[in-house]
Motif scaffolding. Structure first.
Motif, PDB file in Angstrom:
ATOM      1  N   LEU A  46       0.837  -1.208   0.000  1.00  0.00           N
ATOM      2  CA  LEU A  46       0.000   0.000   0.000  1.00  0.00           C
ATOM      3  C   LEU A  46       0.870   1.256   0.000  1.00  0.00           C
ATOM      4  O   LEU A  46       0.567   2.232  -0.701  1.00  0.00           O
ATOM      5  N   LEU A  47       1.940   1.241   0.771  1.00  0.00           N
ATOM      6  CA  LEU A  47       2.823   2.415   0.810  1.00  0.00           C
ATOM      7  C   LEU A  47       3.469   2.627  -0.553  1.00  0.00           C
ATOM      8  O   LEU A  47       3.627   3.765  -1.008  1.00  0.00           O
ATOM      9  N   MET A  48       3.806   1.533  -1.234  1.00  0.00           N
ATOM     10  CA  MET A  48       4.364   1.655  -2.583  1.00  0.00           C
ATOM     11  C   MET A  48       3.322   2.238  -3.533  1.00  0.00           C
ATOM     12  O   MET A  48       3.617   3.110  -4.349  1.00  0.00           O
ATOM     13  N   LEU A  49       2.082   1.763  -3.409  1.00  0.00           N
ATOM     14  CA  LEU A  49       0.998   2.259  -4.272  1.00  0.00           C
ATOM     15  C   LEU A  49       0.840   3.773  -4.092  1.00  0.00           C
ATOM     16  O   LEU A  49       0.666   4.515  -5.046  1.00  0.00           O
ATOM     17  N   GLU A  50       0.921   4.201  -2.826  1.00  0.00           N
ATOM     18  CA  GLU A  50       0.635   5.607  -2.554  1.00  0.00           C
ATOM     19  C   GLU A  50       1.843   6.508  -2.758  1.00  0.00           C
ATOM     20  O   GLU A  50       1.676   7.685  -3.085  1.00  0.00           O
ATOM     21  N   LEU A  51       3.041   6.006  -2.534  1.00  0.00           N
ATOM     22  CA  LEU A  51       4.203   6.894  -2.512  1.00  0.00           C
ATOM     23  C   LEU A  51       5.086   6.805  -3.756  1.00  0.00           C
ATOM     24  O   LEU A  51       5.782   7.755  -4.075  1.00  0.00           O
ATOM     25  N   LEU A  52       5.092   5.680  -4.446  1.00  0.00           N
ATOM     26  CA  LEU A  52       5.934   5.553  -5.633  1.00  0.00           C
ATOM     27  C   LEU A  52       5.142   5.950  -6.875  1.00  0.00           C
ATOM     28  O   LEU A  52       3.922   5.950  -6.852  1.00  0.00           O
ATOM     29  N   PRO A  53       5.840   6.289  -7.968  1.00  0.00           N
ATOM     30  CA  PRO A  53       5.124   6.542  -9.225  1.00  0.00           C
ATOM     31  C   PRO A  53       4.218   5.353  -9.559  1.00  0.00           C
ATOM     32  O   PRO A  53       4.556   4.213  -9.236  1.00  0.00           O
ATOM     33  N   TRP A  54       3.084   5.629 -10.183  1.00  0.00           N
ATOM     34  CA  TRP A  54       2.082   4.595 -10.398  1.00  0.00           C
ATOM     35  C   TRP A  54       2.601   3.439 -11.247  1.00  0.00           C
ATOM     36  O   TRP A  54       3.338   3.644 -12.210  1.00  0.00           O
ATOM     37  N   SER A  55       2.215   2.236 -10.866  1.00  0.00           N
ATOM     38  CA  SER A  55       2.501   1.074 -11.690  1.00  0.00           C
ATOM     39  C   SER A  55       1.170   0.399 -12.035  1.00  0.00           C
ATOM     40  O   SER A  55       0.257   0.366 -11.216  1.00  0.00           O
ATOM     41  N   GLU A  56       1.065  -0.114 -13.253  1.00  0.00           N
ATOM     42  CA  GLU A  56      -0.169  -0.812 -13.637  1.00  0.00           C
ATOM     43  C   GLU A  56      -0.188  -2.237 -13.097  1.00  0.00           C
ATOM     44  O   GLU A  56      -1.127  -2.981 -13.327  1.00  0.00           O
ATOM     45  N   ARG A  57       0.855  -2.619 -12.381  1.00  0.00           N
ATOM     46  CA  ARG A  57       0.943  -4.011 -11.906  1.00  0.00           C
ATOM     47  C   ARG A  57       0.435  -4.189 -10.499  1.00  0.00           C
ATOM     48  O   ARG A  57       1.017  -4.935  -9.708  1.00  0.00           O
ATOM     49  N   GLN A  58      -0.649  -3.529 -10.146  1.00  0.00           N
ATOM     50  CA  GLN A  58      -1.138  -3.608  -8.763  1.00  0.00           C
ATOM     51  C   GLN A  58      -1.571  -5.025  -8.397  1.00  0.00           C
ATOM     52  O   GLN A  58      -1.354  -5.485  -7.280  1.00  0.00           O
ATOM     53  N   LYS A  59      -2.196  -5.739  -9.338  1.00  0.00           N
ATOM     54  CA  LYS A  59      -2.654  -7.100  -9.023  1.00  0.00           C
ATOM     55  C   LYS A  59      -1.473  -8.042  -8.864  1.00  0.00           C
ATOM     56  O   LYS A  59      -1.484  -8.923  -8.004  1.00  0.00           O
TER      57      LYS A  59
END
Ligand code: HEM
Ligand code: SF4
Ligand code: SF4
Ligand code: FES
Lengths: 112, 240
Positions: free
Chosen positions: A77-90
Motif C-alpha cells: 500500500l505504501l508503494m501504491l501511494e508513494l511511488l510513481p504509479w505502476s499498472e501491476r497492482q494485481k
C-alpha cells in the motif's frame, strides 16, 4: 458471501489487511503482557511452558503469518501511494501474499 | 439462450423504501440492459422511472446496479451479465433514490465543486495561448483522467463513500487530479488543498473498486494516489 461489486483482488487484499490489522491490535497487548512477566522469573517460566503446548505453538505461528501478511500488504500500500504509479497492482498483491506465505513456511520450519 | 426464450427481470420500484417487481421481457440479439428497461417501460409499465440520453456510452446518465454491480446499462449486453437467465436491476448505490431506477445526482456533482475540479484561468482571453506539449508528464496524466463521463459508477462501487457519505469519492477526486495537472491553471495548489481537505483523498483505502468498475477504463485509484503524493510533496515544501 462477498458482494459481486467487491469480488476483486484489491478488495480481498483490503479485507485481509483490515482483519490482520485488527487481530494484531488484539494480540500485541497480550504479547507485551507476557514480555512484562520477564521481571518475575517463575511467572515467565510458567508462561513459556504454556507456549510450548502444540495448540499455542500453532496459534503463535498464525500470529506470525498474520503479521507477515499485514507487513507485506502494508508495504504494498505504501508503494501504491508513494511511488510513481505502476499498472501491476494485481501482480503486487500476489507478490505480497506470496512473500507472506514464504515467511510463514520459513517460520514453521524454524528458519527464522 | 435463444433470443425468443424471454428473460425474467427484477426491477427496484419506489424510493429508498421499496421492493423488487418482477417482469418478463423478450430477448433479442445484441440486447442491452437499457433495451430491457426501455421495453418494460414502453410495453409493460409506463410508470417506471429511469434515465438515459445518448444510448451509446457518452452521456453517463444510464448507470444502474445490474446483478449487484454498477454498470453503464446502454453498453452492457444482457448476454454478458444475465446469470441463470435472470436480471436484477436496482438504482445506483450511495445516492438517494428518487423513484425506481432514478437517483438524485446533485450531491455527486456538488462533490466535483468541493474538490475544485474546474479550471481557473491565470490569464485572460486577450493573452496569447499557453502551449502545452502533448508529451509533457502533466498532459499525459491529465489525458489518462479526462475522459470521465460522470456516470457515478465508481462512486457507487466505493465502500468509503458508503462509510462516510461526505467523502469526495473517486469521480470528483479523479477530476481534481486532471485539474491539478493542467499547467495553465492559475492556482493549482488550491486543487490540492480542496482535494486533500477533510473527507478528501486521504480517506481512500485503495480498494480499487472504482477502477475495477469504471466503464471507460479510468483508474481513479491511480489519480487519488497521485493527489496523495502531490499533496505530501506540497506539504513538505511548505506550499500547503
Ligand atoms: C509491520 C509493519 C506494518 C506496516 C508496514 C503497516 C502498514 C499499514 C498501512 C499502510 C495501513 C493503512 C491501510 C489502509 O490505508 O487501508 C495499515 C493499517 C492498519 N494497521 Fe498496520 N502496518 C504494520 C504493522 C501493524 C501492527 C503491528 C498493527 C497492530 C497493532 C497494525 C494495525 C493496523 C490496523 C488496525 C490498521 C487499520 C486497517 C484498516 O484501516 O483497514 N499494523 N497498516
Ligand atoms: S480506491 Fe479509493 S476511491 Fe476507489 S473505491 Fe477504493 S476507497 Fe473508493
Ligand atoms: S471515473 Fe469512470 S466510473 Fe467514475 S464517473 Fe467517471 S466514467 Fe464513471
Ligand atoms: S445512455 Fe448515455 S451513457 Fe448510457
Amino acid at each position: 458471501m462477498i458482494r459481486p461489486a467487491r469480488n476483486h483482488p484489491g478488495y480481498w487484499a483490503f479485507l485481509l489487511h483490515r482483519l490482520t490489522g485488527l487481530t494484531l491490535v488484539l494480540f500485541l497487548p497480550a504479547h507485551f503482557l507476557v514480555l512484562g512477566l520477564a521481571l518475575d522469573a517463575a511467572a515467565l517460566d510458567g508462561a513459556i511452558a504454556w507456549t510450548a503446548r502444540p495448540l499455542v505453538k500453532f496459534g503463535e505461528w498464525g500470529i506470525v503469518v498474520l503479521l507477515a501478511a499485514h507487513m507485506t500488504g502494508g508495504v504494498r500500500l505504501l508503494m501504491l501511494e508513494l511511488l510513481p504509479w505502476s499498472e501491476r497492482q494485481k501482480t503486487r498483491i500476489a507478490v505480497s501474499l506470496g512473500l507472506a506465505a514464504m515467511f510463514g513456511v520459513a517460520f514453521a520450519l524454524g528458519l527464522v | 439462450m435463444s433470443p425468443d426464450a424471454g428473460i425474467e427481470v427484477r426491477i427496484w420500484r419506489g424510493g429508498a423504501q421499496g421492493r423488487y417487481e418482477t417482469f418478463r421481457a423478450p430477448r433479442r440479439e445484441n440486447q442491452t440492459v437499457l433495451d430491457i428497461v426501455t421495453w418494460i417501460q414502453r410495453e409493460a409499465d409506463p410508470t417506471l422511472a429511469y434515465r438515459f440520453a445518448c444510448r451509446v456510452g457518452v452521456c453517463g446518465s444510464c448507470a444502474m446496479t445490474v446483478n449487484g454491480k454498477p454498470r453503464w446499462t446502454c453498453r452492457t449486453h444482457v448476454s454478458k451479465v444475465a446469470s441463470g437467465g435472470r436480471l436484477t436491476i436496482a438504482p445506483l448505490r450511495n445516492l438517494t433514490v428518487i423513484k425506481d431506477l432514478a437517483c438524485e445526482m446533485t450531491p455527486f456533482f456538488e462533490k466535483w465543486r468541493r474538490a475544485r475540479g474546474r479550471f481557473e484561468a491565470a490569464i485572460s482571453r486577450d493573452d496569447p495561448l499557453v502551449p502545452v506539449s502533448p508529451e509533457s508528464p502533466e498532459r499525459r496524466a491529465a489525458d489518462a483522467a479526462i475522459e470521465c463521463i460522470n456516470c457515478a459508477v465508481c462512486h457507487a462501487a466505493c465502500d468509503v463513500v458508503a462509510w462516510r457519505g461526505d467523502y469526495l469519492g473517486p469521480a470528483a477526486l479523479n477530476r481534481a487530479w486532471a485539474a491539478w495537472n493542467d499547467v495553465r491553471d492559475g492556482d493549482r495548489t488550491a486543487v490540492l488543498a480542496a482535494a486533500g481537505a477533510e473527507a478528501g483523498c486521504g480517506n481512500c483505502h485503495s480498494h480499487q473498486s472504482c477502477a475495477e468498475h469504471c466503464p471507460v477504463g479510468i483508474n481513479p485509484t491511480r489519480s487519488i494516489a497521485g493527489l496523495k503524493r502531490a499533496g505530501l510533496a506540497a506539504l513538505l515544501r511548505g506550499a500547503l
